[in-house]
Design a protein around this motif. Structure first.
Motif, PDB file in Angstrom:
ATOM      1  N   MET A   1       0.834  -1.203   0.000  1.00  0.00           N
ATOM      2  CA  MET A   1       0.000   0.000   0.000  1.00  0.00           C
ATOM      3  C   MET A   1       0.868   1.252   0.000  1.00  0.00           C
ATOM      4  N   ILE A   2       1.936   1.236   0.729  1.00  0.00           N
ATOM      5  CA  ILE A   2       2.861   2.367   0.794  1.00  0.00           C
ATOM      6  C   ILE A   2       3.505   2.581  -0.564  1.00  0.00           C
ATOM      7  N   VAL A   3       3.857   1.465  -1.230  1.00  0.00           N
ATOM      8  CA  VAL A   3       4.470   1.558  -2.557  1.00  0.00           C
ATOM      9  C   VAL A   3       3.483   2.181  -3.541  1.00  0.00           C
ATOM     10  N   TRP A   4       2.206   1.733  -3.454  1.00  0.00           N
ATOM     11  CA  TRP A   4       1.190   2.273  -4.360  1.00  0.00           C
ATOM     12  C   TRP A   4       1.023   3.774  -4.143  1.00  0.00           C
ATOM     13  N   ASN A   5       0.980   4.183  -2.856  1.00  0.00           N
ATOM     14  CA  ASN A   5       0.819   5.595  -2.534  1.00  0.00           C
ATOM     15  C   ASN A   5       1.992   6.421  -3.049  1.00  0.00           C
ATOM     16  N   SER A   6       3.196   5.878  -2.923  1.00  0.00           N
ATOM     17  CA  SER A   6       4.380   6.611  -3.383  1.00  0.00           C
ATOM     18  C   SER A   6       4.352   6.767  -4.899  1.00  0.00           C
ATOM     19  N   LYS A   7       3.892   5.722  -5.601  1.00  0.00           N
ATOM     20  CA  LYS A   7       3.790   5.826  -7.058  1.00  0.00           C
ATOM     21  C   LYS A   7       2.715   6.835  -7.446  1.00  0.00           C
ATOM     22  N   TYR A   8       1.599   6.823  -6.717  1.00  0.00           N
ATOM     23  CA  TYR A   8       0.510   7.750  -7.026  1.00  0.00           C
ATOM     24  C   TYR A   8       0.945   9.196  -6.798  1.00  0.00           C
ATOM     25  N   LYS A   9       1.633   9.419  -5.648  1.00  0.00           N
ATOM     26  CA  LYS A   9       2.095  10.773  -5.343  1.00  0.00           C
ATOM     27  C   LYS A   9       3.113  11.241  -6.376  1.00  0.00           C
ATOM     28  N   GLY A  10       3.980  10.302  -6.805  1.00  0.00           N
ATOM     29  CA  GLY A  10       4.970  10.654  -7.815  1.00  0.00           C
ATOM     30  C   GLY A  10       4.318  11.046  -9.124  1.00  0.00           C
ATOM     31  N   LYS A  11       3.281  10.307  -9.498  1.00  0.00           N
ATOM     32  CA  LYS A  11       2.578  10.614 -10.745  1.00  0.00           C
ATOM     33  C   LYS A  11       1.867  11.951 -10.653  1.00  0.00           C
ATOM     34  N   GLN A  12       1.268  12.241  -9.488  1.00  0.00           N
ATOM     35  CA  GLN A  12       0.595  13.517  -9.291  1.00  0.00           C
ATOM     36  C   GLN A  12       1.584  14.681  -9.351  1.00  0.00           C
ATOM     37  N   GLN A  13       2.763  14.485  -8.758  1.00  0.00           N
ATOM     38  CA  GLN A  13       3.794  15.520  -8.803  1.00  0.00           C
ATOM     39  C   GLN A  13       4.239  15.771 -10.238  1.00  0.00           C
ATOM     40  N   ASN A  14       4.375  14.688 -11.004  1.00  0.00           N
ATOM     41  CA  ASN A  14       4.740  14.834 -12.418  1.00  0.00           C
ATOM     42  C   ASN A  14       3.696  15.658 -13.169  1.00  0.00           C
ATOM     43  N   LYS A  15       2.424  15.418 -12.842  1.00  0.00           N
ATOM     44  CA  LYS A  15       1.344  16.156 -13.515  1.00  0.00           C
ATOM     45  C   LYS A  15       1.373  17.640 -13.149  1.00  0.00           C
ATOM     46  N   ILE A  16       1.656  17.928 -11.891  1.00  0.00           N
ATOM     47  CA  ILE A  16       1.733  19.328 -11.451  1.00  0.00           C
ATOM     48  C   ILE A  16       2.880  20.043 -12.146  1.00  0.00           C
ATOM     49  N   ILE A  17       4.046  19.386 -12.161  1.00  0.00           N
ATOM     50  CA  ILE A  17       5.213  19.977 -12.824  1.00  0.00           C
ATOM     51  C   ILE A  17       4.942  20.144 -14.316  1.00  0.00           C
ATOM     52  N   PHE A  18       4.311  19.121 -14.909  1.00  0.00           N
ATOM     53  CA  PHE A  18       3.980  19.185 -16.331  1.00  0.00           C
ATOM     54  C   PHE A  18       3.037  20.353 -16.622  1.00  0.00           C
ATOM     55  N   SER A  19       2.053  20.576 -15.750  1.00  0.00           N
ATOM     56  CA  SER A  19       1.102  21.666 -15.939  1.00  0.00           C
ATOM     57  C   SER A  19       1.804  23.022 -15.916  1.00  0.00           C
ATOM     58  N   ILE A  20       2.707  23.187 -14.967  1.00  0.00           N
ATOM     59  CA  ILE A  20       3.446  24.453 -14.852  1.00  0.00           C
ATOM     60  C   ILE A  20       4.320  24.684 -16.078  1.00  0.00           C
ATOM     61  N   LEU A  21       5.067  23.653 -16.461  1.00  0.00           N
ATOM     62  CA  LEU A  21       5.955  23.781 -17.618  1.00  0.00           C
ATOM     63  C   LEU A  21       5.163  23.969 -18.914  1.00  0.00           C
ATOM     64  N   SER A  22       3.997  23.334 -18.999  1.00  0.00           N
ATOM     65  CA  SER A  22       3.168  23.477 -20.199  1.00  0.00           C
ATOM     66  C   SER A  22       2.682  24.906 -20.361  1.00  0.00           C
ATOM     67  N   PHE A  23       2.262  25.519 -19.260  1.00  0.00           N
ATOM     68  CA  PHE A  23       1.833  26.915 -19.341  1.00  0.00           C
ATOM     69  C   PHE A  23       3.005  27.812 -19.740  1.00  0.00           C
ATOM     70  N   MET A  24       4.169  27.534 -19.181  1.00  0.00           N
ATOM     71  CA  MET A  24       5.361  28.299 -19.562  1.00  0.00           C
ATOM     72  C   MET A  24       5.652  28.140 -21.051  1.00  0.00           C
ATOM     73  N   LEU A  25       5.525  26.898 -21.540  1.00  0.00           N
ATOM     74  CA  LEU A  25       5.782  26.638 -22.956  1.00  0.00           C
ATOM     75  C   LEU A  25       4.791  27.391 -23.835  1.00  0.00           C
ATOM     76  N   LEU A  26       3.519  27.364 -23.468  1.00  0.00           N
ATOM     77  CA  LEU A  26       2.515  28.072 -24.260  1.00  0.00           C
ATOM     78  C   LEU A  26       2.736  29.582 -24.191  1.00  0.00           C
ATOM     79  N   PHE A  27       3.143  30.080 -23.042  1.00  0.00           N
ATOM     80  CA  PHE A  27       3.457  31.514 -22.945  1.00  0.00           C
ATOM     81  C   PHE A  27       4.592  31.884 -23.900  1.00  0.00           C
ATOM     82  N   LEU A  28       5.620  31.059 -23.929  1.00  0.00           N
ATOM     83  CA  LEU A  28       6.777  31.328 -24.784  1.00  0.00           C
ATOM     84  C   LEU A  28       6.438  31.223 -26.264  1.00  0.00           C
ATOM     85  N   THR A  29       5.566  30.277 -26.626  1.00  0.00           N
ATOM     86  CA  THR A  29       5.267  30.045 -28.042  1.00  0.00           C
ATOM     87  C   THR A  29       4.067  30.858 -28.542  1.00  0.00           C
TER      88      THR A  29
END
Length: 418
Positions: A1-29
């Protein structure tokens, strides 16, 4: 269960970072395209890497990838042909970046944006980015008039502004982005919920278009309005039965009133002559973009005929030279494409767009077209028209205009299934 939670949190963090970088990319382009190319390329690379671990491809998205690989095959074949016929190595490098790497990056990034952020939030982003585009144009005009050409070198190295004899025209890359945004918002003003913001944004877009000196951008206004009238849409909130259409009194009033007020402000508070601008616009349409483009078109057609439409290879040009730095590049992209890769190769390149048009036709006929679909289609259509007279599609900073609308439609079933 701990492993599953760590994978889920990691995926959520990736999505947050991706969202921020995506907005930056769209601003630049979108807002400052080509101003910070290396930084934009770096952000684009990081977004692509993150998207690999985020996106899920449905059947239609897999078909998009298959069509992409077909186009890559065509590109590699005609890069080799061009090399055989003496194309410079820099041409081959540019072609591989623009025709192979950049589209792949945008396909993955666009899929990530649609699946992680969603179409509605993406359009809200476009509202914010459009406001910033209009602000950047105002800043450009102010800096040039007040401090001269050196003050606007950030926007464009050889930037210029012409405000003589009632004419208005500026050399800014952001006008390329506005071709998409103007087409989208003038076809789907209902997508902006706030009435005051809707009026102000349409007015600002109209002023930006009229003072741009760009016929393709001004043309996006009537094209967007026409698509808004001809294409009925079904609002996401009203999925049960009632059909909506942009052909109503409120929309016509908003568009008309925005146009009248904008024209009045330009005519009475600046030295810009709106009638003169519209006359120039009609003249450009009549001459198909001016003498230079007509001569360019004639030379490309002669080259196509001489090669029997089989393709002369990437990096090979004709006698007419438009750019002495890159003599194989032309503004009339689709004619140049037929010259380079022949009729068959050009057809392969256009297959994703043909499929997109067909899909839009089908869902419109079924009365299943959403307002967001109409926004994306109108923006794409205006950008596609512009690609016949401007090489936007051959710039990695502008390829979002041609790829995001496709992905917004084809990746949508993944969201609905989730």
């Amino acid at each position: 269960m701990i492993v599953w939670n760590s994978k889920y949190k990691g995926k959520q963090q990736n999505k947050i970072i991706f969202s921020i970088l995506s907005f930056m990319l769209l601003f630049l382009t979108v807002v400052i395209p080509n101003s910070l190319q290396l930084f934009t390329a770096a952000i684009m690379f990081f977004c692509f890497i993150l998207s690999i671990f985020i996106v899920t491809f449905n059947r239609e998205m897999k078909n998009i990838l298959h069509l992409y690989f077909f186009s890559v095959t065509v590109t590699i074949i005609f890069v080799i042909v061009g090399f055989i016929y003496g194309a410079p190595s820099i041409a081959s490098q540019q072609v591989l970046i623009i025709y192979v790497l950049s589209p792949l990056f945008w396909i993955y990034i666009s899929t990530g944006i649609i699946q992680v952020i969603g179409i509605d939030k993406l359009i809200n982003w476009f509202v914010v980015l459009t406001i910033l585009c209009c602000v950047s144009i105002s800043l450009y005009f102010f800096l040039f008039i007040t401090y001269g050409s050196n003050s606007i070198s950030f926007f464009k190295e050889s930037g210029n502004l012409n405000l003589k004899d009632g004419y208005a025209g500026a050399t800014m890359f952001v006008y390329g982005s506005l071709i998409f945004l103007v087409g989208g918002f003038f076809s789907s003003p209902e997508i902006i919920r706030n009435k005051l913001l809707k009026f102000l944004l349409l007015g600002a877009l109209l002023c930006s278009a009229l003072t741009s000196g760009r016929s393709a951008l001004i043309l996006s206004i009537p094209v967007g309005i026409l698509i808004g009238i001809l294409f009925p849409y079904r609002d996401k909130i009203d999925m049960i039965g009632r059909m909506n259409t942009t052909l109503n009194i409120k929309v016509v009033f908003i568009l008309g009133f925005s146009g009248i007020v904008s024209a009045f402000l330009l005519s009475h508070f600046t030295a810009i002559d709106v009638i003169y601008l519209l006359q120039n616009f009609i003249k450009d349409l009549y001459t198909a973009g001016g003498t230079a483009r007509s001569e360019q078109a004639n030379a490309l057609i002669v080259g196509i005929v001489d090669s029997l439409g089989l393709g002369v290879g990437h990096g090979i040009g004709v006698d007419y030279v438009r750019s002495y730095t890159f003599p194989w590049r032309y503004e009339l992209v689709w004619l140049a494409t037929i010259l380079r890769v022949g009729w068959v190769g050009a057809l392969v390149y256009s297959l994703p767009f043909i499929w997109y048009f067909k899909k839009i036709y089908i869902i419109t006929k079924r009365r299943e077209l959403l307002s967001s679909d109409k926004f994306m289609f109108s923006g794409f259509f205006c950008a596609f028209i512009a690609s016949n007279t401007n090489p936007y599609i051959e710039s990695f900073s502008f390829q979002w205009m041609y790829i995001i609308p496709l992905i917004a439609l084809f990746a949508r079933p993944v969201i609905l299934e989730d």
